[in-house]
Design an enzyme around this catalytic site. Structure first.
Site, mmCIF file in Angstrom:
data_model
loop_
_atom_site.group_PDB
_atom_site.id
_atom_site.type_symbol
_atom_site.label_atom_id
_atom_site.label_comp_id
_atom_site.label_asym_id
_atom_site.label_seq_id
_atom_site.Cartn_x
_atom_site.Cartn_y
_atom_site.Cartn_z
ATOM 1 C CE1 TYR A 107 -3.393 2.841 1.501
ATOM 2 C CE2 TYR A 107 -4.327 1.147 0.093
ATOM 3 C CZ TYR A 107 -4.430 2.371 0.712
ATOM 4 O OH TYR A 107 -5.550 3.135 0.539
ATOM 5 C CD GLU A 132 -3.706 6.752 1.761
ATOM 6 O OE1 GLU A 132 -3.176 7.442 2.647
ATOM 7 O OE2 GLU A 132 -4.918 6.484 1.743
ATOM 8 C CG ASP A 175 -10.675 10.973 -22.870
ATOM 9 O OD1 ASP A 175 -9.882 10.046 -23.120
ATOM 10 O OD2 ASP A 175 -11.714 10.811 -22.208
ATOM 11 C CB THR A 183 -7.523 3.952 -20.686
ATOM 12 O OG1 THR A 183 -7.653 3.978 -22.113
ATOM 13 C CG2 THR A 183 -8.814 4.436 -20.054
ATOM 14 C CE LYS A 192 -10.710 2.816 -24.249
ATOM 15 N NZ LYS A 192 -10.491 3.155 -22.833
ATOM 16 N NE ARG A 247 -9.692 -1.859 -18.707
ATOM 17 C CZ ARG A 247 -10.978 -2.225 -18.626
ATOM 18 N NH1 ARG A 247 -11.319 -3.493 -18.770
ATOM 19 N NH2 ARG A 247 -11.910 -1.334 -18.390
#
Length: 424
Positions: free
Chosen positions: A56, A58, A202, A228, A231, A237
């Site tokens: 983790y 952060e 975008d 993203t 694609k 992802r």
């Protein structure tokens, strides 16, 4: 079997392992034309399945809220530096979980609830997060929408300029989810400067084409670039935000702590691998082949009487209006899936039908290009699509079954990253 092997999963949870194997085999056996999908390399698959998922993290490299980040900081920094090099930008954030949070970060960084924003309307090819009514962006902000002309299926930049002058938006989005033509980033930038708006490009669908120099880049024109990482970019992802150094701090703050907690470190690693692959010369060959395949497929479909929105394509994506074929997009897409050809039903501009039963289908060539199919195969693919659409209109399942067998026979000669028909 799945590659890399999933022997431990098969032992611990055979039910889930069977589902994973079934999905891998399904991807192998079908011509995958969904424009937002691709095949990642085995290296990306391996990176996303590592122990990095245990950590983790952060915060950002050198500024974390948990200890033990010595390695993770290097992983994230590697992904950032590769993103900056591949796209030629000053700043990159590789933490967004997906494209929608990446777009939300642009709103949080540069607008306040109730501000006017502008983007392409969803039925014209825009994205939900560009201010469409069912999205938080359409509920929390005052959306102004532009579209395409009925005659050409292309954006009317004079209309965009008039709307911008009349409404003075804080943000202008260009790009979308069903745009088959080149995006004119310089023209959008000129309009945004005139009304003192932040321009957000975008590029989720075309990021790989931009990285491979098969589509013009928004760098130097758009203040913010969101994308993203799957694609056409062939990564996991995830998502990225790219910008000049000037906007980096505001965007980083919007991602964390503004919108999300710790990044998915295994995904960050997969992004780094994909960016490393995109930096190689052969990726340019891939990107150009994606466009060549799309153009060849579009021409072959036109020759068979299909009506293409805007008349064709400049990128990986083709949008077909099936009105003249006497069938809706949904039953056509379902029949094509039964025939081993996977795409999605989609609204077309000025569609008289409802969104869940629209007139069109959307397809793209990124996945089949990764499998190795070349432009010479596109007329055969167009023939199959034509046969299946006709058979679906006549409820002729026998023809659909025959096409499915022909598809399987063809694909048996094209390997798929992530699955092998032979047990090692």
């Amino acid at each position: 079997m799945h590659q890399p092997p999933i022997s431990q999963l098969s032992s611990a949870d055979p039910e889930l392992a069977r589902l994973v194997e079934a999905e891998a085999e399904r991807q192998y056996a079908k011509i995958r034309l969904i424009a937002s999908e691709n095949y990642v390399s085995q290296a990306v698959l391996e990176a996303t399945g590592t122990v990095l998922t245990n950590k983790y993290s952060e915060g950002y490299a050198g500024r974390r809220y948990y200890e033990g980040q010595q390695v993770i900081d290097k992983v994230e920094t590697l992904a950032i530096e590769r993103a900056k090099a591949v796209f030629g930008v000053e700043h990159a954030n590789v933490q967004p979980y997906s494209g929608s949070p990446a777009n939300l970060a642009a709103y949080l960084a540069f607008a306040k609830p109730g501000d006017t924003v502008m983007g392409m309307a969803l039925p014209a090819g825009g994205h939900l997060t560009h201010g469409w009514s069912v999205s938080a962006t359409g509920k929390w902000f005052n959306p102004v929408r532009y579209g395409v002309t009925k005659e050409t299926g292309r954006v009317d930049l004079d209309e965009v300029r008039d709307l911008a002058r009349n409404h003075r938006p804080k943000l202008i989005f260009c790009g979308g989810t069903a745009i088959p033509r080149t995006i004119d980033f310089p023209a959008f930038a000129e309009i945004a400067r005139e009304v003192d708006a932040v321009l957000v490009a975008d590029i989720a669908h075309i990021a790989g084409l931009i990285a491979g120099r098969a589509h013009p880049s928004p760098v130097g024109y758009a203040d913010v670039i969101t994308t993203t990482t799957h694609k056409t970019l062939r990564g996991p992802r995830g998502a990225m935000i790219l910008s000049s150094a000037e906007h980096g701090k505001a965007l980083d703050k919007a991602v964390f702590p503004g919108l999300q907690g710790g990044p998915h470190n295994h995904t960050t690693a997969g992004i780094a691998v994909a960016l490393g692959e995109a930096a190689k010369p052969e990726f340019r060959n891939y990107a150009q082949a994606v466009v060549d395949n799309a153009k060849a497929l579009a021409e072959a479909l036109r020759e068979r009487g299909f009506e293409l929105v805007s008349g064709g394509t400049d990128n990986h994506l083709i949008l077909i209006d099936l009105t003249n074929k006497g069938i809706g997009g949904k039953p056509a897409a379902q029949a094509l899936d039964r025939a081993g050809i996977e795409l999605n039903y989609n609204t077309v501009p000025f569609d008289p039908r409802k969104p869940f039963d629209p007139s069109g289908v959307r397809l793209g060539t990124a996945s089949i290009t990764t499998r190795g199919l070349e432009a010479t195969r596109m007329p055969r693919l167009a023939e199959w699509i034509d046969r299946v659409v006709g058979a679906a209109a006549e409820q002729d399942e026998a023809t659909i079954d025959r096409v499915a067998a022909e598809v399987r026979e063809l694909l048996a000669t094209y390997p798929m990253p992530g699955w092998s028909a032979h047990t090692p």
